[in-house]
Design a protein around this motif. Structure first.
Motif, short mmCIF file in Angstrom:
data_model
loop_
_atom_site.label_atom_id
_atom_site.label_comp_id
_atom_site.label_asym_id
_atom_site.label_seq_id
_atom_site.Cartn_x
_atom_site.Cartn_y
_atom_site.Cartn_z
N ILE A 66 8.79 -0.14 -15.53
CA ILE A 66 8.65 -0.82 -14.25
C ILE A 66 7.75 -2.03 -14.47
CG2 ILE A 66 7.90 -0.60 -11.85
CD1 ILE A 66 8.48 2.42 -12.10
N ASP A 75 -3.19 0.61 -3.86
CA ASP A 75 -2.95 -0.78 -3.47
C ASP A 75 -2.37 -1.49 -4.67
OD1 ASP A 75 -3.81 -0.65 -0.81
OD2 ASP A 75 -5.90 -0.77 -1.42
N VAL A 76 -1.13 -1.96 -4.50
CA VAL A 76 -0.36 -2.50 -5.63
C VAL A 76 -0.03 -3.95 -5.33
CG1 VAL A 76 1.76 -2.23 -6.97
CG2 VAL A 76 0.66 -0.21 -5.98
N THR A 77 -0.18 -4.82 -6.33
CA THR A 77 0.36 -6.17 -6.20
C THR A 77 1.51 -6.31 -7.19
OG1 THR A 77 -1.13 -7.13 -7.83
CG2 THR A 77 -1.87 -7.15 -5.55
N LEU A 78 2.58 -6.95 -6.70
CA LEU A 78 3.77 -7.15 -7.52
C LEU A 78 4.02 -8.65 -7.66
CD1 LEU A 78 6.20 -4.57 -5.87
CD2 LEU A 78 5.08 -4.35 -8.08
N ASP A 79 4.50 -9.05 -8.83
CA ASP A 79 4.88 -10.45 -9.03
C ASP A 79 6.15 -10.74 -8.23
OD1 ASP A 79 2.80 -10.41 -10.80
OD2 ASP A 79 4.08 -10.06 -12.54
N MET A 138 8.31 3.73 -8.53
CA MET A 138 6.96 4.11 -8.96
C MET A 138 6.55 5.46 -8.39
SD MET A 138 4.65 0.79 -8.33
CE MET A 138 5.29 -0.80 -8.78
N ARG A 170 11.35 -1.13 -6.32
CA ARG A 170 10.43 -0.86 -7.42
C ARG A 170 9.30 0.08 -6.99
NH1 ARG A 170 8.38 -6.07 -10.30
NH2 ARG A 170 8.70 -7.08 -8.29
N ARG A 217 0.86 -1.19 0.00
CA ARG A 217 0.00 0.00 0.00
C ARG A 217 0.90 1.23 0.00
NH1 ARG A 217 -5.34 0.39 3.53
NH2 ARG A 217 -6.15 -0.32 1.54
N GLY A 233 6.45 -6.26 -13.89
CA GLY A 233 6.08 -7.16 -12.81
C GLY A 233 5.01 -6.61 -11.89
N LEU A 281 3.01 2.59 -15.76
CA LEU A 281 4.18 1.96 -15.14
C LEU A 281 4.90 1.08 -16.15
CD1 LEU A 281 2.75 1.02 -11.62
CD2 LEU A 281 4.42 2.80 -12.12
N ARG A 312 -4.84 -0.49 -7.64
CA ARG A 312 -6.18 0.04 -7.35
C ARG A 312 -5.99 1.35 -6.60
NH1 ARG A 312 -10.71 -2.62 -9.13
NH2 ARG A 312 -11.84 -2.47 -7.16
N GLY A 357 1.34 -6.51 -10.86
CA GLY A 357 0.14 -7.30 -11.06
C GLY A 357 -1.08 -6.43 -11.24
N SER A 358 -1.36 -5.61 -10.26
CA SER A 358 -2.52 -4.74 -10.37
C SER A 358 -2.32 -3.51 -9.50
CB SER A 358 -3.80 -5.47 -9.93
OG SER A 358 -3.80 -5.62 -8.53
#
Lengths: 82, 82
Positions: free
Chosen positions: B31, A44-48, A62, A58, A5, B33, B26, B38, B35-36
């Motif tokens: 940048i 709210d970010v999801t990263l692999d 951003m 990273r 977050r 990898g 991104l 929000r 995923g998402s």
């Protein structure tokens, strides 16, 4: 997968007209005793992957390059947010 | 004086075009990898007085009446945020 977050807020001293409008609107709604309101943004970010240290790098990139205007805004990164 | 932070986020399943635009931007910045993303809103509120229970009631009222659209958004209230 890493969840993070990012919270972007205005620096102290930067005028926040949106916050002022909210203060006025709350008064009009009869909600009194509000000292101040400052509005910011949350991402709210999801990263692999599972590399928390690399993720922090990273996420900072951003913020610096896209999500925050570092002249007038601060950002905070929380990794592994619920 | 009570400090609180309110975080308003879109409910699961609600489309977030801003978040999608950030994901694309991104990628364009190199940048990878991600995923998402929000996007949501954060409100830093100060309230007069020291009544934490009363403050929670007033903060919930603010969210229900003004700050969150509870049809499509969730809100979370943290009291005594640093």
């Amino acid at each position: 997968m890493i969840k993070a977050r990012i919270i972007v807020t205005l620096k102290t001293g930067v005028l926040d007209p949106q916050g002022k409008a909210i203060e006025a609107a709350l008064g009009n709604l009869g909600i009194d005793g509000v000292g101040s309101v400052r509005q910011g943004k949350v991402f709210d970010v999801t990263l692999d992957g599972d590399d928390a240290a690399g993720a922090k790098t990273r996420l900072d990139a951003m913020c610096e390059q896209l999500l925050a205007n570092t002249v007038i805004e601060n950002y905070a990164v929380e990794i592994d947010h619920g």
